[in-house]
Design a protein around this motif. Structure first.
Motif, short mmCIF file in Angstrom:
data_model
loop_
_atom_site.label_atom_id
_atom_site.label_comp_id
_atom_site.label_asym_id
_atom_site.label_seq_id
_atom_site.Cartn_x
_atom_site.Cartn_y
_atom_site.Cartn_z
N ARG A 3 0.87 -1.19 0.00
CA ARG A 3 0.00 0.00 0.00
C ARG A 3 0.90 1.23 0.00
O ARG A 3 1.73 1.41 0.89
N VAL A 4 0.72 2.08 -1.01
CA VAL A 4 1.57 3.26 -1.20
C VAL A 4 0.71 4.52 -1.16
O VAL A 4 -0.34 4.59 -1.80
N TYR A 5 1.20 5.50 -0.43
CA TYR A 5 0.55 6.80 -0.31
C TYR A 5 1.15 7.75 -1.34
O TYR A 5 2.38 7.83 -1.47
N LEU A 6 0.32 8.48 -2.06
CA LEU A 6 0.80 9.49 -2.99
C LEU A 6 0.92 10.83 -2.28
O LEU A 6 -0.01 11.25 -1.60
N ALA A 7 2.05 11.48 -2.45
CA ALA A 7 2.26 12.81 -1.86
C ALA A 7 2.74 13.76 -2.94
O ALA A 7 3.57 13.39 -3.77
N GLY A 8 2.22 14.96 -2.91
CA GLY A 8 2.63 15.96 -3.89
C GLY A 8 1.95 17.27 -3.63
O GLY A 8 1.13 17.40 -2.71
N PRO A 9 2.25 18.24 -4.45
CA PRO A 9 1.67 19.58 -4.25
C PRO A 9 0.19 19.62 -4.64
O PRO A 9 -0.21 18.97 -5.60
N MET A 10 -0.57 20.37 -3.88
CA MET A 10 -1.99 20.59 -4.19
C MET A 10 -2.32 22.07 -4.15
O MET A 10 -2.86 22.61 -5.10
N SER A 11 -2.01 22.71 -3.04
CA SER A 11 -2.35 24.13 -2.85
C SER A 11 -1.75 24.99 -3.96
O SER A 11 -0.58 24.84 -4.31
N LYS A 58 -3.55 10.31 8.67
CA LYS A 58 -4.20 9.05 9.06
C LYS A 58 -4.07 8.03 7.94
O LYS A 58 -3.77 6.86 8.18
N LEU A 59 -4.28 8.47 6.72
CA LEU A 59 -4.18 7.58 5.56
C LEU A 59 -2.75 7.09 5.38
O LEU A 59 -2.50 5.90 5.19
N LEU A 60 -1.78 7.99 5.48
CA LEU A 60 -0.37 7.64 5.32
C LEU A 60 0.09 6.63 6.37
O LEU A 60 0.86 5.72 6.06
N SER A 61 -0.39 6.77 7.58
CA SER A 61 0.08 5.90 8.67
C SER A 61 -0.26 4.43 8.45
O SER A 61 0.34 3.56 9.05
N ASP A 62 -1.20 4.14 7.57
CA ASP A 62 -1.59 2.76 7.27
C ASP A 62 -0.89 2.21 6.03
O ASP A 62 -1.26 1.14 5.54
N CYS A 63 0.09 2.93 5.50
CA CYS A 63 0.75 2.53 4.26
C CYS A 63 2.12 1.92 4.51
O CYS A 63 2.69 2.06 5.58
N ASP A 64 2.62 1.25 3.47
CA ASP A 64 3.95 0.64 3.51
C ASP A 64 5.01 1.55 2.92
O ASP A 64 6.21 1.32 3.10
N GLY A 65 4.58 2.55 2.16
CA GLY A 65 5.53 3.45 1.52
C GLY A 65 4.85 4.70 1.04
O GLY A 65 3.62 4.84 1.12
N ILE A 66 5.66 5.61 0.51
CA ILE A 66 5.17 6.88 -0.02
C ILE A 66 5.80 7.09 -1.39
O ILE A 66 6.98 6.82 -1.59
N ALA A 67 4.98 7.52 -2.34
CA ALA A 67 5.44 7.84 -3.69
C ALA A 67 5.27 9.33 -3.89
O ALA A 67 4.16 9.86 -3.76
N ALA A 85 6.89 9.85 6.84
CA ALA A 85 7.17 8.56 6.22
C ALA A 85 8.58 8.09 6.55
O ALA A 85 8.80 6.92 6.89
N ARG A 86 9.55 8.99 6.47
CA ARG A 86 10.93 8.64 6.83
C ARG A 86 11.02 8.27 8.30
O ARG A 86 11.70 7.32 8.67
N LEU A 88 8.76 7.01 10.15
CA LEU A 88 8.11 5.70 10.35
C LEU A 88 8.85 4.57 9.63
O LEU A 88 8.43 3.42 9.69
N ARG A 89 9.92 4.92 8.94
CA ARG A 89 10.74 3.96 8.18
C ARG A 89 9.96 3.27 7.07
O ARG A 89 10.14 2.08 6.79
N LEU A 90 9.09 4.05 6.43
CA LEU A 90 8.37 3.55 5.26
C LEU A 90 9.28 3.64 4.04
O LEU A 90 10.25 4.39 4.04
N ARG A 91 8.94 2.92 2.99
CA ARG A 91 9.67 3.06 1.73
C ARG A 91 9.36 4.43 1.16
O ARG A 91 8.20 4.83 1.08
N VAL A 92 10.39 5.14 0.74
CA VAL A 92 10.22 6.48 0.17
C VAL A 92 10.74 6.42 -1.27
O VAL A 92 11.90 6.07 -1.49
N MET A 93 9.86 6.75 -2.22
CA MET A 93 10.21 6.63 -3.64
C MET A 93 9.70 7.84 -4.41
O MET A 93 8.69 8.44 -4.03
N GLN A 94 10.39 8.17 -5.49
CA GLN A 94 9.87 9.13 -6.45
C GLN A 94 8.86 8.34 -7.30
O GLN A 94 9.21 7.30 -7.87
N ALA A 95 7.65 8.82 -7.41
CA ALA A 95 6.61 8.09 -8.15
C ALA A 95 7.06 7.78 -9.57
O ALA A 95 6.85 6.66 -10.06
N ARG A 96 7.70 8.74 -10.23
CA ARG A 96 8.08 8.55 -11.63
C ARG A 96 9.12 7.44 -11.82
O ARG A 96 9.28 6.93 -12.92
#
Length: 123
Positions: A3-11, A58-67, A85-86, A88-96
């Motif tokens: 399970r991967v959480y997507l993070a990026g700019p929105m505002s 809350k959503l991120l805390s249930d994931c295995d990594g972040i893209a 994410a770092r 919590l020692r989750l996998r941290v990746m560039q989505a691309r």
């Protein structure tokens, strides 16, 4: 399934950058990832930034990594998510850089591997 959480700019982005989030979510889901997409969270009408971040964390805390989507470095919220994410020692990746899934391991592009090796040699 990973399970991967997507993070990026929105505002400040047109449509809060939802088209980019939805496109990346579709691409990664087609590879077999389970995606936690903050653009799919319903936080009600006219939420504050803090209300959005609470829901996202809350959503991120249930994931295995972040893209991380392009431009994440300029996003206050994505920086908070990256730091968490770092921590919590989750996998941290560039989505691309994600090009596949092998069991529960993300597969990253050769370009990403070369970049990581170059950074390790420079350190």
């Amino acid at each position: 399934m990973i399970r991967v959480y997507l993070a990026g700019p929105m505002s400040g982005y047109p449509e809060l950058n939802f088209p980019a989030f939805h496109a990346e979510a579709a691409r990664l889901r087609a590879m077999g990832f389970e995606i936690a997409n903050p653009a799919e969270i319903d936080v009600g009408p006219d939420p504050t930034w803090l209300e959005c971040m609470r829901a996202c964390i809350k959503l991120l805390s249930d994931c295995d990594g972040i893209a991380l989507l392009p431009g994440w470095e300029q996003s206050e919220g994505a920086n908070v998510e990256h730091t968490l994410a770092r921590g919590l020692r989750l996998r941290v990746m560039q989505a691309r850089h994600i090009v596949g899934l092998a069991g529960d391991m993300p597969v990253i592009s050769q370009e990403a591997v070369v970049k990581l090796l170059d950074e390790a040699e420079a350190a």
